[in-house]
Design a protein around this motif. Structure first.
Motif, PDB file in Angstrom:
ATOM      1  N   CYS A 101       0.852  -1.187   0.000  1.00 27.58           N
ATOM      2  CA  CYS A 101       0.000   0.000   0.000  1.00 27.58           C
ATOM      3  C   CYS A 101       0.889   1.239   0.000  1.00 27.58           C
ATOM      4  O   CYS A 101       2.025   1.207   0.456  1.00 27.58           O
ATOM      5  CB  CYS A 101      -0.926   0.016   1.219  1.00 27.58           C
ATOM      6  N   GLY A 102       0.327   2.344  -0.517  1.00 31.13           N
ATOM      7  CA  GLY A 102       1.046   3.598  -0.489  1.00 31.13           C
ATOM      8  C   GLY A 102       1.123   4.166   0.910  1.00 31.13           C
ATOM      9  O   GLY A 102       2.132   4.739   1.318  1.00 31.13           O
ATOM     10  N   ASP A 103       0.041   3.985   1.670  1.00 30.66           N
ATOM     11  CA  ASP A 103      -0.006   4.476   3.047  1.00 30.66           C
ATOM     12  C   ASP A 103      -0.833   3.567   3.956  1.00 30.66           C
ATOM     13  O   ASP A 103      -0.346   3.085   4.955  1.00 30.66           O
ATOM     14  CB  ASP A 103      -0.574   5.905   3.088  1.00 30.66           C
ATOM     15  N   GLU A 104      -2.114   3.327   3.603  1.00 33.70           N
ATOM     16  CA  GLU A 104      -3.021   2.644   4.524  1.00 33.70           C
ATOM     17  C   GLU A 104      -3.817   1.553   3.820  1.00 33.70           C
ATOM     18  O   GLU A 104      -4.077   1.633   2.617  1.00 33.70           O
ATOM     19  CB  GLU A 104      -3.991   3.666   5.137  1.00 33.70           C
ATOM     20  N   THR A 105      -4.242   0.564   4.605  1.00 34.71           N
ATOM     21  CA  THR A 105      -4.979  -0.578   4.049  1.00 34.71           C
ATOM     22  C   THR A 105      -6.476  -0.518   4.322  1.00 34.71           C
ATOM     23  O   THR A 105      -7.248  -1.202   3.656  1.00 34.71           O
ATOM     24  CB  THR A 105      -4.459  -1.892   4.637  1.00 34.71           C
ATOM     25  N   GLY A 106      -6.894   0.275   5.314  1.00 38.61           N
ATOM     26  CA  GLY A 106      -8.289   0.207   5.721  1.00 38.61           C
ATOM     27  C   GLY A 106      -8.623  -1.199   6.204  1.00 38.61           C
ATOM     28  O   GLY A 106      -7.800  -1.868   6.838  1.00 38.61           O
ATOM     29  N   GLU A 107      -9.813  -1.667   5.874  1.00 36.49           N
ATOM     30  CA  GLU A 107     -10.255  -3.012   6.271  1.00 36.49           C
ATOM     31  C   GLU A 107     -10.096  -4.009   5.121  1.00 36.49           C
ATOM     32  O   GLU A 107     -10.832  -4.994   5.034  1.00 36.49           O
ATOM     33  CB  GLU A 107     -11.712  -2.971   6.724  1.00 36.49           C
ATOM     34  N   ALA A 108      -9.130  -3.768   4.250  1.00 27.94           N
ATOM     35  CA  ALA A 108      -8.960  -4.624   3.075  1.00 27.94           C
ATOM     36  C   ALA A 108      -8.743  -6.083   3.445  1.00 27.94           C
ATOM     37  O   ALA A 108      -9.289  -6.992   2.793  1.00 27.94           O
ATOM     38  CB  ALA A 108      -7.800  -4.118   2.222  1.00 27.94           C
ATOM     39  N   MET A 109      -7.964  -6.345   4.487  1.00 29.58           N
ATOM     40  CA  MET A 109      -7.690  -7.732   4.854  1.00 29.58           C
ATOM     41  C   MET A 109      -8.901  -8.407   5.482  1.00 29.58           C
ATOM     42  O   MET A 109      -9.079  -9.623   5.367  1.00 29.58           O
ATOM     43  CB  MET A 109      -6.493  -7.806   5.791  1.00 29.58           C
ATOM     44  N   THR A 110      -9.747  -7.631   6.145  1.00 34.51           N
ATOM     45  CA  THR A 110     -10.995  -8.202   6.666  1.00 34.51           C
ATOM     46  C   THR A 110     -11.860  -8.660   5.501  1.00 34.51           C
ATOM     47  O   THR A 110     -12.433  -9.762   5.519  1.00 34.51           O
ATOM     48  CB  THR A 110     -11.753  -7.165   7.506  1.00 34.51           C
ATOM     49  N   ILE A 111     -11.953  -7.835   4.490  1.00 27.47           N
ATOM     50  CA  ILE A 111     -12.721  -8.176   3.288  1.00 27.47           C
ATOM     51  C   ILE A 111     -12.118  -9.401   2.606  1.00 27.47           C
ATOM     52  O   ILE A 111     -12.831 -10.325   2.192  1.00 27.47           O
ATOM     53  CB  ILE A 111     -12.754  -6.976   2.323  1.00 27.47           C
ATOM     54  N   PHE A 112     -10.794  -9.418   2.497  1.00 23.45           N
ATOM     55  CA  PHE A 112     -10.136 -10.533   1.832  1.00 23.45           C
ATOM     56  C   PHE A 112     -10.308 -11.827   2.620  1.00 23.45           C
ATOM     57  O   PHE A 112     -10.511 -12.900   2.031  1.00 23.45           O
ATOM     58  CB  PHE A 112      -8.653 -10.224   1.648  1.00 23.45           C
ATOM     59  N   GLY A 113     -10.220 -11.737   3.942  1.00 19.39           N
ATOM     60  CA  GLY A 113     -10.411 -12.919   4.765  1.00 19.39           C
ATOM     61  C   GLY A 113     -11.778 -13.560   4.571  1.00 19.39           C
ATOM     62  O   GLY A 113     -11.912 -14.783   4.553  1.00 19.39           O
ATOM     63  N   LYS A 114     -12.793 -12.723   4.382  1.00 22.52           N
ATOM     64  CA  LYS A 114     -14.143 -13.242   4.144  1.00 22.52           C
ATOM     65  C   LYS A 114     -14.241 -13.924   2.782  1.00 22.52           C
ATOM     66  O   LYS A 114     -14.971 -14.911   2.626  1.00 22.52           O
ATOM     67  CB  LYS A 114     -15.156 -12.112   4.266  1.00 22.52           C
ATOM     68  N   GLU A 115     -13.522 -13.396   1.805  1.00 24.01           N
ATOM     69  CA  GLU A 115     -13.491 -14.049   0.493  1.00 24.01           C
ATOM     70  C   GLU A 115     -12.884 -15.449   0.615  1.00 24.01           C
ATOM     71  O   GLU A 115     -13.375 -16.414   0.018  1.00 24.01           O
ATOM     72  CB  GLU A 115     -12.686 -13.219  -0.508  1.00 24.01           C
ATOM     73  N   LEU A 116     -11.821 -15.553   1.386  1.00 21.75           N
ATOM     74  CA  LEU A 116     -11.180 -16.845   1.572  1.00 21.75           C
ATOM     75  C   LEU A 116     -12.102 -17.818   2.304  1.00 21.75           C
ATOM     76  O   LEU A 116     -12.173 -19.010   1.951  1.00 21.75           O
ATOM     77  CB  LEU A 116      -9.875 -16.679   2.353  1.00 21.75           C
ATOM     78  N   GLN A 117     -12.797 -17.329   3.313  1.00 19.87           N
ATOM     79  CA  GLN A 117     -13.700 -18.203   4.067  1.00 19.87           C
ATOM     80  C   GLN A 117     -14.778 -18.805   3.185  1.00 19.87           C
ATOM     81  O   GLN A 117     -15.153 -19.962   3.352  1.00 19.87           O
ATOM     82  CB  GLN A 117     -14.338 -17.410   5.217  1.00 19.87           C
ATOM     83  N   ARG A 118     -15.256 -18.018   2.233  1.00 17.99           N
ATOM     84  CA  ARG A 118     -16.278 -18.534   1.319  1.00 17.99           C
ATOM     85  C   ARG A 118     -15.749 -19.679   0.464  1.00 17.99           C
ATOM     86  O   ARG A 118     -16.515 -20.472  -0.071  1.00 17.99           O
ATOM     87  CB  ARG A 118     -16.805 -17.412   0.429  1.00 17.99           C
ATOM     88  N   ASN A 119     -14.431 -19.740   0.332  1.00 19.27           N
ATOM     89  CA  ASN A 119     -13.819 -20.796  -0.466  1.00 19.27           C
ATOM     90  C   ASN A 119     -13.119 -21.841   0.388  1.00 19.27           C
ATOM     91  O   ASN A 119     -12.289 -22.598  -0.091  1.00 19.27           O
ATOM     92  CB  ASN A 119     -12.820 -20.186  -1.457  1.00 19.27           C
ATOM     93  N   GLY A 120     -13.443 -21.869   1.677  1.00 19.62           N
ATOM     94  CA  GLY A 120     -12.947 -22.922   2.549  1.00 19.62           C
ATOM     95  C   GLY A 120     -11.570 -22.706   3.131  1.00 19.62           C
ATOM     96  O   GLY A 120     -10.987 -23.633   3.692  1.00 19.62           O
ATOM     97  N   LEU A 121     -11.025 -21.490   3.027  1.00 19.57           N
ATOM     98  CA  LEU A 121      -9.716 -21.205   3.580  1.00 19.57           C
ATOM     99  C   LEU A 121      -9.824 -20.255   4.761  1.00 19.57           C
ATOM    100  O   LEU A 121     -10.722 -19.418   4.818  1.00 19.57           O
ATOM    101  CB  LEU A 121      -8.803 -20.580   2.520  1.00 19.57           C
ATOM    102  N   HIS A 122      -8.881 -20.369   5.685  1.00 22.04           N
ATOM    103  CA  HIS A 122      -8.832 -19.472   6.845  1.00 22.04           C
ATOM    104  C   HIS A 122      -7.543 -18.676   6.792  1.00 22.04           C
ATOM    105  O   HIS A 122      -6.450 -19.242   6.632  1.00 22.04           O
ATOM    106  CB  HIS A 122      -8.887 -20.261   8.147  1.00 22.04           C
ATOM    107  N   LEU A 123      -7.638 -17.357   6.914  1.00 23.38           N
ATOM    108  CA  LEU A 123      -6.473 -16.487   6.869  1.00 23.38           C
ATOM    109  C   LEU A 123      -5.773 -16.522   8.225  1.00 23.38           C
ATOM    110  O   LEU A 123      -6.265 -15.971   9.208  1.00 23.38           O
ATOM    111  CB  LEU A 123      -6.899 -15.061   6.513  1.00 23.38           C
ATOM    112  N   ASP A 124      -4.621 -17.169   8.294  1.00 24.19           N
ATOM    113  CA  ASP A 124      -3.905 -17.348   9.553  1.00 24.19           C
ATOM    114  C   ASP A 124      -3.124 -16.103   9.964  1.00 24.19           C
ATOM    115  O   ASP A 124      -3.069 -15.770  11.147  1.00 24.19           O
ATOM    116  CB  ASP A 124      -2.940 -18.531   9.444  1.00 24.19           C
TER     117      ASP A 124
END
Length: 279
Positions: A101-124
């Motif tokens: 990121c140039g400076d900040e991520t916001g809640e991007a990883m929260t959003i990404f973690g939910k995408e992974l959960q829908r596909n059976g993966l858990h973001l460790d």
């Protein structure tokens, strides 16, 4: 196995460093999804199966787009088959994500973690690495000064070693992100609008006076969204393949590609390994 999307090269460098440290295969999601058509490369709409060896990690590297994961990475997760990635259904692979990121991520990883959960993966574990800014299409955004670019790259060079050490040793529960002061506002309001309405090639244009017909813009476009013919202006396909990564804009040696009129006096930047090696 490391899945990577990169436009101007910041994230590719991060992914390459992690691949070298872990000894695992690096996969460019744009290349893995590409098929050859009569008009060049295009995205493959079919789902892709991936398998991991026992003990192999699964990682995702991507830049932040409007305080969210890039649309192309989210679409990749949705259509890829990760359900049978290990020989044993009881084995749970170590899964991590690293964003630039140039400076900040916001809640991007929260959003990404939910995408992974829908596909059976858990973001460790998840991490952010601050790199030189590349987005220049909003009134208050521009590239960093040379001094700031150098400082960010120096910090990133040390930061990647720390992140890589965590990943090599399968350290779970890490959540090391530069979210910023108003992460939910950035990601769920501003970012939602940005990713819904501003990810497009409709405002990108090429100056006939400045273009040298070198074809560099087409060669660096990660999605094959630019079509070039000899001695003719590059053409944007307008087929919803553009990610607004601005690789074409930043690599153009004559500043011939513009996003409307807002980028005419904005800077250009793309990752150069020679500059990183000299730090």
């Amino acid at each position: 196995m490391i899945f990577c999307f990169s436009g101007t090269g910041n994230t590719r460098w991060v992914a390459e460093q992690l691949a070298a440290m872990t000894g695992e295969k690096l996969i460019d999601i744009c290349q893995s999804q590409s098929v050859m058509t009569d008009n060049g490369m295009s995205r493959n709409p079919d789902s892709q199966p991936y398998r991991l060896q026992a003990g192999e990690r699964i990682g995702f590297c991507f830049p932040i787009h409007g305080w969210q994961p890039p649309r192309i990475m989210r679409e990749f997760i949705r259509k890829s088959d990760f359900r049978l990635i290990t020989e044993s259904q009881k084995e749970v692979p170590f899964c991590y994500a690293v964003c630039t990121c140039g400076d900040e991520t916001g809640e991007a990883m929260t959003i990404f973690g939910k995408e992974l959960q829908r596909n059976g993966l858990h973001l460790d574990s998840c991490y952010s690495i601050v790199m030189p800014n590349t987005y220049v299409c909003l009134p208050f955004m521009d590239t960093d000064s040379e001094a700031v670019q150098k400082q960010k790259l120096q910090t990133a060079k040390h930061r990647i070693r720390e992140v890589g050490d965590d990943i090599v040793h399968y350290r779970r529960g890490r959540n090391e992100l530069t979210k910023g002061p108003f992460p939910r506002l950035y990601s769920y309001v501003i970012g939602a609008y940005f990713n819904r309405y501003m990810i497009s090639d409709k405002r990108l244009a090429v100056s006939s006076e400045l273009c040298s017909h070198c074809g560099l813009c087409a060669s660096v476009c990660p999605t094959g969204n630019i079509f070039c013919q000899h001695n003719q202006l590059p053409v944007f396909r307008h087929e919803d393949q553009c990610t607004n990564c601005l690789a074409c804009y930043h690599h153009c040696p004559h500043h011939a590609i513009q996003y409307g009129s807002i980028t005419r006096k904005r800077g250009q930047y793309y990752f150069k390994i020679s500059e990183m090696n000299n730090l």
